[in-house]
Enzyme design. Structure first.
Site, PDB file in Angstrom:
ATOM      1  N   HIS A 134      13.746  -3.012 -15.584  1.00 42.00           N
ATOM      2  CA  HIS A 134      13.636  -4.317 -14.942  1.00 42.00           C
ATOM      3  C   HIS A 134      15.004  -4.913 -14.690  1.00 42.00           C
ATOM      4  CE1 HIS A 134       9.289  -4.999 -16.514  1.00 42.00           C
ATOM      5  NE2 HIS A 134       9.400  -4.020 -15.662  1.00 42.00           N
ATOM      6  N   GLU A 190      -2.319   2.131   4.005  1.00 42.72           N
ATOM      7  CA  GLU A 190      -1.436   3.221   3.617  1.00 42.72           C
ATOM      8  C   GLU A 190      -2.177   4.559   3.547  1.00 42.72           C
ATOM      9  OE1 GLU A 190       0.124   2.113  -0.251  1.00 42.72           O
ATOM     10  OE2 GLU A 190      -1.734   1.080  -0.742  1.00 42.72           O
ATOM     11  N   ASP A 196       3.513   5.546   1.587  1.00 38.26           N
ATOM     12  CA  ASP A 196       2.309   6.331   1.355  1.00 38.26           C
ATOM     13  C   ASP A 196       1.659   6.748   2.670  1.00 38.26           C
ATOM     14  OD1 ASP A 196       2.118   6.807  -1.356  1.00 38.26           O
ATOM     15  OD2 ASP A 196       1.363   4.792  -1.770  1.00 38.26           O
ATOM     16  N   CYS A 226       5.402  -3.680   4.554  1.00 38.49           N
ATOM     17  CA  CYS A 226       6.116  -3.953   3.312  1.00 38.49           C
ATOM     18  C   CYS A 226       6.710  -2.663   2.736  1.00 38.49           C
ATOM     19  CB  CYS A 226       5.203  -4.645   2.295  1.00 38.49           C
ATOM     20  SG  CYS A 226       3.813  -3.633   1.793  1.00 38.49           S
TER      21      CYS A 226
END
Lengths: 88, 550
Positions: free
Chosen positions: B186, B427, B451, B498
């Site tokens: 993170h 996707e 994807d 996105c």
């Protein structure tokens, strides 16, 4: 002042945990405590001191207590040794 | 001069003095006057107190094995050893050195004593003293020294927390060196989007990185130079200036409206993976969050997050962004993202329980997420998006579950917002082909290009043996994208991208030409994509798309 001889009878000797218990017990009393092994004498209220004795199984020690509650102190500490520091 | 190599994580160049944080042992070598000795004695008291408190906290908070508990109790005894503390005071007073040095000297003395012992067990007790000494020194160098600004400093620590990275960004630190860590944490994600030069996993001990040394951090290559020579310093100063100029330009750009040359307004959003990244968005003037991934909540833990835990996070994000929209994607677990409590044996996980399928498979976990989302939606502009939709039946089923959750919340008397917009990730090729069926039942579409390309071309782009077959410009892919846009527009809804294509400025014109309405980029690429939009002509983009597809 009282002096008492005592033998280390717990298998691992005065390693970290028993030393911690010994010092902890000693600091509960006002009297001073010296622990002697052969020529080496250390402050019984100092963990570093007690550890540096490197007292193994079978070592002969001298406990020297001096102060107002010296009797009670030695009794309590002797009990720790006899009970093998709750080790076994 | 010394060169240290690590992994590049956060791109950028930083120059400045090193500042070693709490978990790094720093030895400030400092002589003191006799008058100051008292002050050092006082610091010793504080260090003992703090170290004691730290041990107590550990004892209280953690379920320790008896053995570990014993060790900590021994450490507490060490901290109150009158002999040892006396020795330390004596060293300070007689040698007139600062506490940190006195502690190290004392440790050295103790080492000598133990080194002389024949019994190994006793000799090893030295390590306890080393541990306690380090603990005390850590207390003396706290992580947010109020008097020591992080401004223009290169921070060094064993590891950084996301909140420390945000703090570094706020205080404008020059860079971050994380001795341990990898590019996937993170912290790394955050450093990347905040564009802080960040190097991790260095092949060097922290003891070689001394506080106050001048250093250069090259976040593009992963190189660190300690006490660089003048030539190198000059070179990197220039590099940094060039970078800053580009950066400055992007900041200026952020203030402008996102319109193409022919006056078409384009909404441009950001993708984020962890809530802390919101910090970045403030400066960028985005139109909102186009993809808030929720996997961070599920991975690297033994149990799924509770509804309450999720609610707090979604609410915070929604409140911070309001009135701008936040598109939250429900959990996309499966494939290469596995959590222990989700684990199912599959021979081909990428064609297995992924995205919405996993949510249906583990409906009880999915419902907790939906409940949290509905509740948080009462506090801002939340939209929900489902990953891996392959046909309209799945959208219906997801909507149905949302309805059940809403009814439950209503019955329980909890605050929530029922009519929140829902969207599908496009996707899976079947969804792209029959987008006309799905569009009327959705409020928006967002195309996940990674994807979509992978499934259309049947290529795992992470496999070095076949990734040459991965081609986002293949006309099959472009045809699908255009088809999705046409179907969406016919149903009166908007289409965003996105996936990674949205973050690559070289594709911006083409995507708009294919009919894409909105883009959602990674924070680091936002400026560049926005800049590209400003110089794009939609008619030209359309002609380009047509020429590729003719």
């Amino acid at each position: 002042m009282i002096i008492r001889r005592i033998k280390v009878i717990n298998r691992l000797g005065l390693h970290a945990r028993p030393s911690t218990l010994l010092v902890k017990k000693a600091t509960q009393f006002r009297a001073e405590l010296k622990v002697r092994k052969e020529e080496m004498e250390v402050n019984g209220k100092s963990l570093l001191g007690v550890l540096t004795l490197a007292a193994e199984y079978g070592s002969e020690l001298e406990l020297i207590a001096n102060g107002i509650d010296e009797e009670e102190m030695l009794m309590a500490i002797e009990r720790l040794f006899q009970e093998k520091f709750e080790e076994e | 001069m010394e060169k240290i190599c690590g992994k590049p994580v956060g791109q950028g160049i930083g120059l400045g003095r090193l500042l070693c944080l709490k978990d790094v042992i720093i030895l400030r070598k400092r002589s003191i006057s006799p008058a100051e000795a008292q002050e050092e004695h006082q610091r010793l008291e504080t260090a003992i107190k703090e170290a004691n408190r730290e041990i107590d906290d550990t004892l209280k908070l953690l379920e320790l094995e008896k053995k570990e508990e014993d060790i900590l109790i021994t450490h507490k005894m060490i901290l109150q050893d009158p002999e040892m503390l006396g020795n330390i005071r004596e060293i300070i007073t007689s040698e007139l050195i600062c506490l940190e040095q006195a502690l190290m000297k004392n440790l050295e003395n103790i080492k000598q004593v133990f080194a002389g012992m024949k019994n190994d067990y006793f000799a090893e007790r030295y390590l306890d003293y080393k541990d306690v000494t380090q603990r005390m020194i850590r207390q003396l160098t706290d992580y947010k020294k109020p008097n020591e600004s992080w401004h223009d400093r290169i921070l060094v620590a064993q590891e950084f927390t996301p909140s420390q990275v945000v703090e570094a960004y706020r205080q404008q630190a020059s860079g971050i060196i994380s001795i341990k860590g990898n590019g996937k944490s993170h912290t790394a994600i955050l450093a990347r989007s905040l564009m802080i030069p960040f190097v991790t996993d260095i092949k060097k001990n922290s003891e070689d990185l001394c506080d106050q040394n001048f250093a250069i951090i090259d976040g593009f290559k992963g190189d660190i130079y300690i006490e660089p020579d003048e030539l190198l310093w000059k070179h990197y100063s220039q590099e940094k200036k060039n970078n800053d100029l580009i950066h400055q330009e992007l900041v200026e750009l952020a203030k402008k409206e996102t319109v193409t040359l022919d006056g078409q307004k384009i909404k441009i959003y950001c993708n984020i993976e962890i809530p802390e990244e919101i910090e970045v968005l403030k400066k960028m003037n985005t139109d909102g969050i186009g993809l808030f991934r929720t996997e961070f909540l599920y991975l690297d833990r033994d149990n799924p997050p509770s509804e309450e835990e999720q609610f707090k996070i979604y609410r915070e994000v929604a409140e911070k962004l309001a009135p701008l929209p936040v598109i939250i994607r429900t959990m996309d677990i499966g494939g290469d993202k596995v959590a222990p409590y989700f684990h199912e044996q599959e021979s081909n996980p990428n064609l297995g329980l992924r995205g919405i399928r996993m949510s249906f498979h583990r409906e009880e976990i999915f419902k907790e997420q939906i409940r949290a989302l509905l509740r948080a939606a009462a506090f801002g502009n939340i939209k929900v998006m489902f990953p891996m939709i392959s046909c309209v039946a799945e959208v219906r089923k997801a909507r149905e579950i949302m309805g059940i959750c809403a009814a439950e919340l209503k019955q329980e008397g909890l605050d929530f917002k029922a009519d929140i917009p829902i969207g599908s990730m496009i996707e899976v090729p079947s969804a792209a082909i029959r987008a006309d069926k799905i569009a009327p039942e959705c409020d928006f579409f967002s195309i996940g290009t990674n994807d979509l390309v992978q499934y259309t071309m049947a290529v795992d782009r992470n496999s070095s043996l076949v990734n040459e077959y991965y081609n986002e410009l293949d006309t099959a892919v472009l045809t699908l994208i255009r088809n999705v846009c046409n179907a969406a527009h016919a149903a009166g809804i908007k289409v965003a991208v996105c996936g990674e294509m949205a973050s690559q400025a070289k594709y911006t014109e083409l995507l708009l030409g294919l009919g894409i309405d909105e883009l959602s980029t990674s924070p680091a690429q936002f400026g560049l994509v926005k800049k590209t939009i400003l110089t794009t002509d939609s008619a030209k983009g359309k002609a380009f798309a047509d020429s590729l597809l003719s």
